[in-house]
Design an enzyme around this catalytic site. Sequence first.
Site, mmCIF file in Angstrom:
data_model
loop_
_atom_site.group_PDB
_atom_site.id
_atom_site.type_symbol
_atom_site.label_atom_id
_atom_site.label_comp_id
_atom_site.label_asym_id
_atom_site.label_seq_id
_atom_site.Cartn_x
_atom_site.Cartn_y
_atom_site.Cartn_z
ATOM 1 N N ASP A 86 32.785 32.071 43.428
ATOM 2 C CA ASP A 86 33.139 33.190 42.545
ATOM 3 C C ASP A 86 32.361 34.454 42.894
ATOM 4 O OD1 ASP A 86 30.587 33.143 40.645
ATOM 5 O OD2 ASP A 86 31.241 31.091 40.928
ATOM 6 N N GLU A 106 31.294 28.930 51.003
ATOM 7 C CA GLU A 106 32.218 28.304 50.035
ATOM 8 C C GLU A 106 33.273 27.527 50.831
ATOM 9 O OE1 GLU A 106 32.944 28.036 46.586
ATOM 10 O OE2 GLU A 106 34.646 26.925 47.415
ATOM 11 N N ASP A 155 24.997 26.138 44.415
ATOM 12 C CA ASP A 155 25.766 26.583 43.249
ATOM 13 C C ASP A 155 27.068 25.791 43.225
ATOM 14 O OD1 ASP A 155 27.022 27.912 41.237
ATOM 15 O OD2 ASP A 155 27.230 29.811 42.313
ATOM 16 N N SER A 156 26.958 24.538 42.837
ATOM 17 C CA SER A 156 28.097 23.627 42.991
ATOM 18 C C SER A 156 28.832 23.415 41.676
ATOM 19 C CB SER A 156 27.591 22.266 43.476
ATOM 20 O OG SER A 156 26.914 21.614 42.440
HETATM 21 N N1 SPD Z 1 30.709 21.736 34.176
HETATM 22 C C1 SPD Z 1 30.769 22.832 35.053
HETATM 23 C C2 SPD Z 1 29.466 23.131 35.669
HETATM 24 C C3 SPD Z 1 29.609 24.139 36.715
HETATM 25 C C4 SPD Z 1 28.318 24.551 37.286
HETATM 26 N N2 SPD Z 1 28.482 25.335 38.439
HETATM 27 C C5 SPD Z 1 29.391 26.395 38.379
HETATM 28 C C6 SPD Z 1 29.519 27.035 39.690
HETATM 29 C C7 SPD Z 1 30.048 28.402 39.550
HETATM 30 N N3 SPD Z 1 29.633 29.233 40.605
#
Ligand code: SPD
Length: 278
Positions: A86, A106, A155-156
């Site tokens: 994002d 990504e 950042d998963s």
């Molecule tokens: N339950 C959803 C948790 C998401 C955490 N990571 C979001 C990544 C956005 N960049």
Amino acid sequence: MPIILNEHHSSGFSLNWTVDKVLYQQKSDFQQVAIVELQEMGRALVLDNIIQVTVKDEFVYNEMITHVPLFTHPAPEKVLIIGGGDGGAAREAAKHESVKQVDMCEIDEKVIEACREYLPETSVSYDHPKVNVITKDGVQFIKDNPNTYDVIIIDSSDPIGPAVELFGKDFYHNVYNALKEDGIFVCQSESLFLHQNLIKKVYDTISKLYPITKVYTATTPTYPGFLWGYTMGSKKYDPYDRMDAEKQDLQTKYYNHDIFKACFALPNFIKEVLESNK
Ligand code: SPD
């Protein structure tokens, strides 16, 4: 009849959101990618039916996953974000004066396509001169870039689907190798209430690799369990030694120096989970 997004989790926890409009919906090679307009939280990126960011609260997560490790390091220059398609974490990393390069890796180009079109609040970073948008598999990218980064941010999405490997021991080992000798790693490590086994597993794995391992928290209304965990591994710098260091004042909505000091304070039930020998 309003559309209801029912986000169901394996823990048995469900969240229901009223959707005013579906703006984008595509099946990628990895997952179902959607951008929706939520009645309460505004536009949101949704992957396989699970909310990843909303325009109303994304700043909490993106600022916390980024500024805490970047201000623990005294002079980070090269930052890698694995996932984060994002663009919100890259937007935050680029704010640091010392940072010269932010690589955002990504795996899913449809995430980039959707966010570029419908989530300018976060994807504004794609065109920032410091930011390189790389559409590759982060697992391989990490292996191909040893000893390169000052800070690596994982950042998963949740540990299901394409993100499963990003919570594995081999991956964490390769992340360690991709950091410079004083590098810092951080990953999102799910809900303190709902995912304690995962938090413990991540903490134990990271503690075996790094001399300094810390869990910190922030409250994120759109994530299940709300109180969200982040796990940081550091080869050299301890955030407690950096509490009173002079830091650049950033334009942020959530993060500030007091939050940096406070976010490592953990409730007793989580201290017990982390300290247990199970
Ligand atoms: N339950 C959803 C948790 C998401 C955490 N990571 C979001 C990544 C956005 N960049």
